[in-house]
Design an enzyme around this catalytic site. Structure first.
Site, short mmCIF file in Angstrom:
data_model
loop_
_atom_site.label_atom_id
_atom_site.label_comp_id
_atom_site.label_asym_id
_atom_site.label_seq_id
_atom_site.Cartn_x
_atom_site.Cartn_y
_atom_site.Cartn_z
N SER A 86 0.83 -1.20 0.00
CA SER A 86 0.00 0.00 0.00
C SER A 86 0.87 1.26 0.00
O SER A 86 1.67 1.43 -0.91
CB SER A 86 -0.96 -0.06 1.19
OG SER A 86 -2.04 0.83 1.04
N ASP A 174 -1.59 14.31 13.22
CA ASP A 174 -1.74 15.65 12.65
C ASP A 174 -1.07 15.77 11.29
O ASP A 174 -1.66 16.30 10.34
CB ASP A 174 -1.17 16.71 13.61
CG ASP A 174 -2.00 16.87 14.86
OD1 ASP A 174 -3.17 16.42 14.87
OD2 ASP A 174 -1.49 17.45 15.84
N HIS A 233 -7.34 -6.18 0.13
CA HIS A 233 -6.21 -5.25 0.17
C HIS A 233 -5.17 -5.67 1.21
O HIS A 233 -3.98 -5.49 1.02
CB HIS A 233 -6.71 -3.84 0.48
CG HIS A 233 -5.64 -2.80 0.49
ND1 HIS A 233 -4.83 -2.56 -0.61
CD2 HIS A 233 -5.21 -1.96 1.47
CE1 HIS A 233 -3.97 -1.58 -0.31
NE2 HIS A 233 -4.18 -1.22 0.95
#
Length: 256
Positions: A86, A174, A233
Site C-alpha cells: 500500500s 496531525d 487489500h
C-alpha cells in the site's frame, strides 16, 4: 534513521529483504511474515516516518519516505530486495525509480503508481476521538473506536499503534491528516526501474485495476502480475501463508 526490526542475519547467499508497511502500520505488524521468510534470507522491517518508533517529521511525501529507505539500505551495506504494501508499496516504487542502484528486485503489494480517490481521514478522526485518559488496555480503545469503526479487524489493527502505558498513539496523526492528499497521490517521476518487479494483489481488491497496467509497465517494464485468491487489500494479513509462498516462489525464480 528509521526504527528497524532485524530478522537475521540468515546464513545464506540470498540478498536481504526490506519490508515497508502501509499507512497506520508498523514493522511489528509484519513480524509473522518476516519470521517465515527469515530462514532463507535476512529480513529487515522498518517503521516508516511518523509511524511506530521512528522519528516524527512535519512532512510525509513519497520522496521523503524513499530517502528514508535509501538511508536504511545504505546503513546495512548496500542493495536489497524491497517489498512494500500500500503506502509502503508506493514508497518502495519511488525508491526503485529514483535509486535503482539500491534495489535488486521489487515486490509491490496491492497498490499501483496512481492517485486514488478514497480517503483515510475518517480513520484519523476516529483515533483522535479516543479518550486516551480512559484507556488502560487495548480493548478500552477498541470499544471507543467501535462507535466510529464497526470493523473489529480494523479496530485491532489501529490499536496495535497505541502505546497504552504512555497513553499516546505511535502515529503522527496531525501530519498524516495534513499530508493525506500526498499519500493518496503518486509523484510525477520520469525514471524507470529495469529490475524484476512483482505486483502481487488480492483477488478481491480493486487497488490494482487492469487500466493501471499501462502506467505500471511504463515505469516498470519487467513487471509481472499475480493475485492471491480470497484476499483483499490486506492480503498479507488475510492469507499470510499464501503471501509468503508467493514471495518465495517469485524470488527463487526471478533473476537478479
Amino acid at each position: 534513521m528509521l526504527n528497524v526490526i532485524d530478522h537475521g542475519p540468515a546464513d545464506t547467499n540470498e540478498p536481504p529483504l526490506l519490508i515497508v508497511h502501509g499507512l497506520f502500520g508498523s514493522g511489528r505488524n509484519w513480524g509473522a511474515i518476516a519470521k517465515r521468510l527469515s530462514p532463507n534470507r535476512r529480513v529487515i522491517a522498518v517503521d516508516q516516518r511518523n509511524h511506530g518508533n521512528s522519528p516524527w517529521f512535519d512532512s510525509h511525501t513519497y520522496e521523503d519516505m524513499a530517502a528514508d529507505l535509501a538511508e536504511v539500505i545504505t546503513h546495512f551495506g548496500g542493495r536489497m530486495d524491497v517489498c512494500g504494501h500500500s503506502m509502503g508499496g508506493k514508497a518502495a516504487m519511488v525508491l526503485a525509480l529514483t535509486r535503482p542502484d539500491l534495489v535488486n528486485r521489487l515486490i509491490v503489494a496491492d497498490i499501483a503508481p496512481v492517485t486514488y480517490g478514497h480517503d483515510q481521514n475518517q480513520n484519523i478522526q476516529a483515533m483522535r476521538s479516543v479518550d486516551l485518559s480512559k484507556v488502560t488496555k487495548r480493548a478500552d480503545a477498541s470499544a471507543q473506536l467501535a462507535a466510529h469503526i464497526p470493523d473489529t479487524t480494523l479496530q485491532s489493527f489501529f490499536t496495535q499503534s497505541l502505546d497504552v502505558k504512555e497513553q499516546r498513539w505511535r502515529l503522527n496523526l496531525d501530519v498524516l491528516d495534513a499530508e493525506m492528499p500526498k499519500i493518496l497521490s503518486f509523484p510525477d517521476i520520469s525514471g524507470r526501474f529495469e529490475g524484476p518487479t512483482l505486483f502481487l494483489s488480492g483477488a478481491n481488491s480493486d487497488y490494482v485495476a487492469p487500466e493501471h497496467r499501462a502506467t505500471i509497465r511504463e515505469k516498470f517494464p519487467k513487471a509481472r502480475f499475480a493475485k492471491i485468491t480470497g484476499a483483499g487489500h490486506w492480503l498479507h494479513a488475510e492469507k499470510p501463508r499464501e503471501f509468503v509462498a508467493s514471495l518465495e516462489a517469485w524470488l527463487s525464480h526471478s533473476a537478479l
